[in-house]
Design a protein around this motif. Structure first.
Motif, short mmCIF file in Angstrom:
data_model
loop_
_atom_site.label_atom_id
_atom_site.label_comp_id
_atom_site.label_asym_id
_atom_site.label_seq_id
_atom_site.Cartn_x
_atom_site.Cartn_y
_atom_site.Cartn_z
N PRO A 80 60.46 41.88 16.99
CA PRO A 80 61.00 42.04 18.34
C PRO A 80 60.11 41.39 19.39
O PRO A 80 58.93 41.13 19.17
N SER A 81 60.71 41.14 20.53
CA SER A 81 59.98 40.63 21.68
C SER A 81 59.63 41.81 22.60
O SER A 81 60.51 42.48 23.11
N PHE A 82 58.33 42.06 22.78
CA PHE A 82 57.92 43.18 23.63
C PHE A 82 58.31 42.93 25.09
O PHE A 82 58.64 43.85 25.83
N LEU A 90 67.31 43.94 23.93
CA LEU A 90 66.93 43.87 22.53
C LEU A 90 66.85 42.40 22.13
O LEU A 90 67.86 41.77 21.79
N VAL A 91 65.65 41.85 22.18
CA VAL A 91 65.43 40.44 21.89
C VAL A 91 64.44 40.32 20.74
O VAL A 91 63.42 41.02 20.72
N PHE A 92 64.74 39.44 19.79
CA PHE A 92 63.84 39.20 18.65
C PHE A 92 63.22 37.81 18.78
O PHE A 92 63.92 36.83 19.08
N ASN A 93 61.91 37.75 18.58
CA ASN A 93 61.23 36.45 18.59
C ASN A 93 61.68 35.59 17.42
O ASN A 93 61.79 34.37 17.54
N GLN A 94 61.90 36.23 16.29
CA GLN A 94 62.37 35.48 15.12
C GLN A 94 63.18 36.38 14.20
O GLN A 94 62.90 37.56 14.06
N ILE A 141 68.08 36.27 20.25
CA ILE A 141 67.15 35.84 19.22
C ILE A 141 66.54 34.51 19.67
O ILE A 141 67.28 33.55 19.95
N VAL A 142 65.23 34.45 19.75
CA VAL A 142 64.56 33.22 20.18
C VAL A 142 64.65 32.16 19.09
O VAL A 142 64.95 31.01 19.35
N ARG A 143 64.43 32.55 17.85
CA ARG A 143 64.51 31.60 16.73
C ARG A 143 65.19 32.28 15.54
O ARG A 143 64.68 33.25 14.99
N PHE A 144 66.35 31.75 15.16
CA PHE A 144 67.13 32.30 14.05
C PHE A 144 67.20 31.24 12.96
O PHE A 144 67.63 30.10 13.19
N LYS A 175 67.98 28.04 18.10
CA LYS A 175 66.97 28.44 19.07
C LYS A 175 67.66 28.96 20.33
O LYS A 175 68.61 28.36 20.81
N ASN A 176 67.13 30.07 20.82
CA ASN A 176 67.61 30.65 22.08
C ASN A 176 69.09 31.06 22.00
O ASN A 176 69.94 30.53 22.72
N LEU A 177 69.35 32.02 21.12
CA LEU A 177 70.70 32.57 20.99
C LEU A 177 70.75 33.90 21.74
O LEU A 177 70.15 34.88 21.32
N TYR A 178 71.47 33.91 22.86
CA TYR A 178 71.53 35.11 23.70
C TYR A 178 72.97 35.50 23.95
O TYR A 178 73.82 34.64 24.23
#
Length: 289
Positions: A80-82, A90-94, A141-144, A175-178
């Motif tokens: 997760p992204s803090f 709810l964002v995930f770095n990867q 998701i920043v990087r999927f 990259k950068n899926l929001y």
């Protein structure tokens, strides 16, 4: 800073640290059972997995996850992204999926016995949101990444009875899926192959491009080559008679250039029939146009 303020800050820090440790231990110990239960409630299918671990950095790793008759995943990793969590999102770095397999089975609407099927696709009525209300899910998701994925699709609604299509060696990166308004540009790339039955040639899928969901702009290129036109005959048998045309083998190639600006999209598509082999005429048979 006086002593009382330092004590208050120290107590607050200790409280937050204790809260984090408690939450971490709870997820680390109970997380596997909770995940299995939630997935079973969501899919109504049996769920198993062999490994579940959570690092102090909240990186989650899952191995050999199986949703009976629907999906298999050899390895899942997500962190997760803090920063996102602090913003209430709810964002995930990867998020990485290694060797995921998805099974889909499309059955006629009148068929109600789904015990012999896998993931059943049925028409669903989607309720429209109330006017003036925008539905936004604060998820991103920043990087999927997908490595060595596969999809098996069985269509039991075609005229021939059923047809099976497999897509293998799916490798994709996004990259950068929001799923909420975000100025970041989404970049995507997907490659896959389609092996054909009794055919050495393989179909190829290549998709690459970018999307600006906030400005509603897009630029993408899609190429699908070496499709077995005879194998997919049940999908166009209503319009074409292969026996009359005496077509024994043929390939379909499809390409599309996608351009979009301010939600106005133009698709420049090209469909090509190539490498056509016709059956020889029988004795006494006349050539038809």
């Amino acid at each position: 800073m006086n002593k009382s303020k330092r004590n208050i800050i120290l107590l607050a820090f200790c409280f937050l640290a204790l809260l984090f440790i408690t939450a971490y231990l709870f997820v680390a110990i109970k997380g596997k059972a909770l995940l299995v239960k939630e997935l079973e409630n969501l899919t109504h299918k049996k769920v198993t997995l062999s490994h579940f671990s959570l690092t102090p950095g909240l990186k989650l790793e899952i191995k050999n996850l199986e949703i009976e008759g629907l999906a298999k995943l050899r390895f899942v990793s997500l962190s997760p992204s803090f920063t996102g969590l602090l913003k209430g999102k709810l964002v995930f770095n990867q998020l990485t999926l290694i060797h995921p397999e998805l099974f889909l089975d499309k059955v006629p609407v009148q068929v109600t016995d789904t015990k012999v099927s896998t993931g059943v696709i049925e028409p669903q009525v989607v309720s429209s949101p109330e006017p003036g209300k925008n539905i936004s899910i604060p998820f991103g998701i920043v990087r999927f990444t997908i490595k060595e994925g596969a999809v098996t699709f069985i269509d039991q609604t075609v005229s021939s009875g059923s047809i099976k299509i497999e897509v293998k060696d799916i490798n994709a990166s996004i990259k950068n899926l929001y799923l909420y308004p975000n100025p970041a540009v989404t970049e995507f790339r997907l490659q896959a192959i389609i092996p054909w039955k009794d055919n050495e040639d393989q179909g190829k899928i290549d998709l690459e491009g970018w999307l600006n969901s906030l400005k509603k702009d897009i630029r993408a290129t899609l190429k699908i080559n070496d499709i077995d036109a005879v194998y997919l005959y049940p999908y166009y048998s209503y319009w074409v008679d292969l026996d009359k045309a005496r077509i024994e083998k043929a390939k379909l190639n499809f390409s599309s250039e996608i351009h979009g600006l301010n939600n106005n999209v133009t698709l420049d598509c090209h469909l090509e029939l190539s490498d056509m082999v016709r059956k020889p005429l029988e004795i006494g048979e006349q050539e038809e146009k």
